[in-house]
Structures are given as C-alpha cells and as structure tokens.
Motif scaffolding. Structure first.
Motif, mmCIF file in Angstrom:
data_model
loop_
_atom_site.group_PDB
_atom_site.id
_atom_site.type_symbol
_atom_site.label_atom_id
_atom_site.label_comp_id
_atom_site.label_asym_id
_atom_site.label_seq_id
_atom_site.Cartn_x
_atom_site.Cartn_y
_atom_site.Cartn_z
ATOM 1 N N UNK A 1 -26.245 23.811 -19.786
ATOM 2 C CA UNK A 1 -27.685 23.987 -19.937
ATOM 3 C C UNK A 1 -28.322 22.643 -20.275
ATOM 4 N N UNK A 2 -29.630 22.670 -20.363
ATOM 5 C CA UNK A 2 -30.354 21.483 -20.805
ATOM 6 C C UNK A 2 -30.820 20.566 -19.703
ATOM 7 N N UNK A 3 -30.349 20.767 -18.465
ATOM 8 C CA UNK A 3 -30.756 19.933 -17.343
ATOM 9 C C UNK A 3 -30.886 20.815 -16.102
ATOM 10 N N UNK A 4 -31.214 20.187 -14.977
ATOM 11 C CA UNK A 4 -31.299 20.931 -13.725
ATOM 12 C C UNK A 4 -30.798 20.054 -12.590
ATOM 13 N N UNK A 5 -30.293 20.708 -11.563
ATOM 14 C CA UNK A 5 -29.702 20.019 -10.415
ATOM 15 C C UNK A 5 -30.757 19.863 -9.330
ATOM 16 N N UNK A 6 -31.232 18.633 -9.141
ATOM 17 C CA UNK A 6 -32.292 18.408 -8.153
ATOM 18 C C UNK A 6 -31.810 18.681 -6.731
ATOM 19 N N UNK A 7 -30.497 18.600 -6.498
ATOM 20 C CA UNK A 7 -29.982 18.882 -5.152
ATOM 21 C C UNK A 7 -30.157 20.353 -4.771
ATOM 22 N N UNK A 8 -30.335 21.215 -5.779
ATOM 23 C CA UNK A 8 -30.538 22.640 -5.502
ATOM 24 C C UNK A 8 -32.015 23.015 -5.422
ATOM 25 N N UNK A 9 -32.892 22.029 -5.614
ATOM 26 C CA UNK A 9 -34.323 22.323 -5.633
ATOM 27 C C UNK A 9 -34.783 22.816 -4.259
ATOM 28 N N UNK A 10 -35.502 23.930 -4.260
ATOM 29 C CA UNK A 10 -36.059 24.478 -3.037
ATOM 30 C C UNK A 10 -37.437 25.075 -3.334
ATOM 31 N N UNK A 11 -38.303 25.019 -2.324
ATOM 32 C CA UNK A 11 -39.580 25.710 -2.365
ATOM 33 C C UNK A 11 -39.696 26.523 -1.080
#
Length: 358
Positions: free
Chosen positions: A335-345
């Motif tokens: 936790x505490x962060x996020x994976x920008x490679x999984x970012x989708x819109x």
C-alpha cells in the motif's frame, strides 16, 4: 473518458496569483477589488458582489475571480447565539454551465513570514450552495455563507474570523471533492517546469537514485519513498500538497514520470537524442489514502511537453481522471503508492489518450 477542459481549470490555474493579489488588498487596505464598471467583464464565472451588513468589514473586504478575502465578526442574535451571514453573487459570463466543487482555503504570506489563511479554527463556515450544483450560462447565482462557532470550539472569546477562500467551480460536473484537493498541485506543476532553477531542482532529485528508487524516470512522495524524495517534492510543491477543502485538510500523493508519451522523439526532454530523448513530464496525482492493496483508485494524470529548440513546457490535452492499482513504492503487493503502468481511463493509457489528439 472524463476529462477537464482547459477552461475548467482556469480558476484553479490562477489560484496562487489571485490569492496574492486579493491578500495584498485585504491586508494593506490600499485596494478593494469590486470590479470596474467600464472594464470588459471576463468570459468566466466570477464574483460580482459580496454583502455582509454589519457582520463583514467593508473596508478590508476584497474579491477577485471566485476568491474572497474578508474579516467577519460574529454578532449575538435574539437567542444568544453568536453568528454571521453574508451573501456572495456569482455571474456566469460564458455560454457553458459551471458546477460548484468546494471552498478551498487560500494563504497569504506576511512580510515577517507569517502565513495567514484562516485565523480562527473555532469558527466554521457553511454555504447554501451544494456540491455539483449548476450555474447555467448567463446566470447570476447568490448564495449565503453562515459563519458560527463550531460544536468543538474550545475558545469562544474571539468572535472574529479573517479568511481567504476560493469558491471553486469548473465546467465539467465533478465526481467528488478530490478535484478541488488536487487543484493546487495542478497549478503549481507548470510553474516548476517553466522556472529554470526549480526545473533543475526537480531533475536533480529524479536523477539521484542513491536511495530506494529503482529508476531516475520517476519520483514521488508516496509512503516508503525515501525521506530525500519526499523532501524534494515538498520543497517544490509546498503548501499546494495539502489544501483545506470545506474545512478538512486533504493531503495529496503524487508521482512524476518522464517518459515518451506522445510518441514523438523530437518533443519533450532532450528532443532528438538517441538515448532517453523526447520524454514528456507526466504528473499523476490522487487524494486517495492508498490503503487498499491491489485495489484500483482514482488517479488524475496530466502531460506536459516542449518543442525542439524551446524551453517552454506546455500541457498536452487536458487533465484526465483515471484509475491505477495500489502497490508499494518499489512495486509488488503493498500500500501507500500506485502503479502508473496500470493507469487507465476508460481502458486507455495516457499515451493512447495523448496520441489521439494529433
């Protein structure tokens, strides 16, 4: 796909400069911003009047855009309750609707370094305008601000409140108040990119991977980031990292990545270079707590680039609302962060969205 048009951010992008202007007027009593009848009104939603009877100090009242700087005194009513009321009228001088998001506390720095924003935490403010309420094209809308001692007040001897408040509106219907929480960082990011000393400071921090970062292509203030990374982000973004939204402090988490987003090697950082050339600067930002490992949470993304031979960074498209997976800072479960490679819109990556603009 939900995007914010450039016009939707015009108020937020002028956030810091408007506050300094209004703050000067309020504190020095040399200028009161009530508008000029002969001037052409801006094509925007803006405040046209603030009236407050004997509650509000007219000599120090100032407003510009949708920012109000005021000194208010609570008066005792017939029931022995101390309160105040004043009225704000906004005018939508455009051909599109605006929607109310939230009130955001501003700040003003006095010459001695004191930060003035909201002088009395025992006092609350409440407006009779609702989240996502529409102000249609050409409409004037008046809402009332009720000022009173909070239920948790520990000291009611001081019955005055100085405040600088931005009433945020935007041209797309907001999904949640996080859109106000991220506005300060969104306004600050292009300033950093286009101020040589600050830009070099950012690049230097990204290049320093001697701590616990795997690559110089990103940096963030997420949980478990190195103290050095978090300090670098805090120094650059300052007070915009925590905005007070409707009386609640909302900290944000950001990740900055440099990567070729637009598919053009002749734009962005080091255009034309055979190694790491043509990289845009992408800001990912969220007000989510990032506490649910593996869950997908709302993350906003905005991309900046610059043309070959130019030192000016400019925005590609709009700020886009998407989702990304919650992870730890160096990847994997956590936790505490996020994976920008999984970012989708709406199933699209930020590269696909940007490249569709060309």
């Amino acid at each position: 796909m939900k995007t914010w048009m450039k016009a939707a951010l015009c108020i937020s992008l002028s956030f810091m400069c408007v506050f300094s202007f209004v703050g000067y007027a309020a504190i020095n009593s040399e200028l009161i911003v009530h508008g000029v009848a002969e001037a052409e009104p801006p094509e925007a939603l803006f405040i046209t009047s603030v009236s407050g009877g004997n509650y509000i100090d007219a000599d120090t009242l100032a407003y510009s855009g949708t920012v109000v700087s005021s000194n208010v005194t609570l008066r005792e009513n017939s029931d022995g309750v101390f309160e105040a009321f004043y009225h704000i009228t906004v005018f939508n001088n455009t051909d599109v609707s605006y929607y109310y998001v939230a009130k955001v506390r501003g700040t003003y720095s006095l010459p001695d370094g004191t930060i003035v924003s909201y002088s009395n935490e025992n006092i609350e403010m409440q407006e009779d305008i609702s989240f996502a309420e529409e102000v249609t094209a050409g409409e004037r809308r008046t809402f009332t601000v009720h000022v009173y001692f909070s239920d948790n007040a520990t000291d009611t001897s001081d019955k005055t409140l100085f405040s600088i408040i931005e009433y945020q509106f935007q041209t797309t219907k907001p999904e949640n108040k996080d859109e106000a929480a991220v506005s300060g960082v969104l306004a600050r990011f292009p300033e950093i990119l286009n101020t040589p000393a600050e830009y070099n400071q950012l690049i230097s921090a990204m290049n320093d991977i001697s701590w616990n970062r795997l690559s110089s292509s990103y940096i963030g203030n997420v949980v478990n980031a190195s103290d050095q990374d978090s300090a670098a982000i805090q120094e650059l973004f300052g007070e915009s990292m925590v905005l007070n939204i409707d009386g609640e402090d909302k900290p944000v988490t950001i990740m900055i990545k440099r990567e070729n987003v637009d598919g053009n090697g002749n734009t962005g950082e080091n255009p034309g270079a055979w190694f790491n050339g043509g990289r845009e600067m992408t800001l990912y930002i969220t007000a989510d707590t990032l506490s649910g490992a593996g869950s997908y949470v709302p993350i906003y993304a905005v991309v900046y680039t610059k043309d070959k031979g130019s030192d000016t960074w400019y925005q590609l498209g709009t700020t886009v609302s998407g989702e990304a997976k919650v992870v730890s800072y160096i990847g994997g479960n956590g936790t505490g962060s996020f994976d920008t490679d999984t970012w989708r819109s709406d199933g699209k990556t930020i590269s696909q969205i940007v490249q569709a603009l060309s």
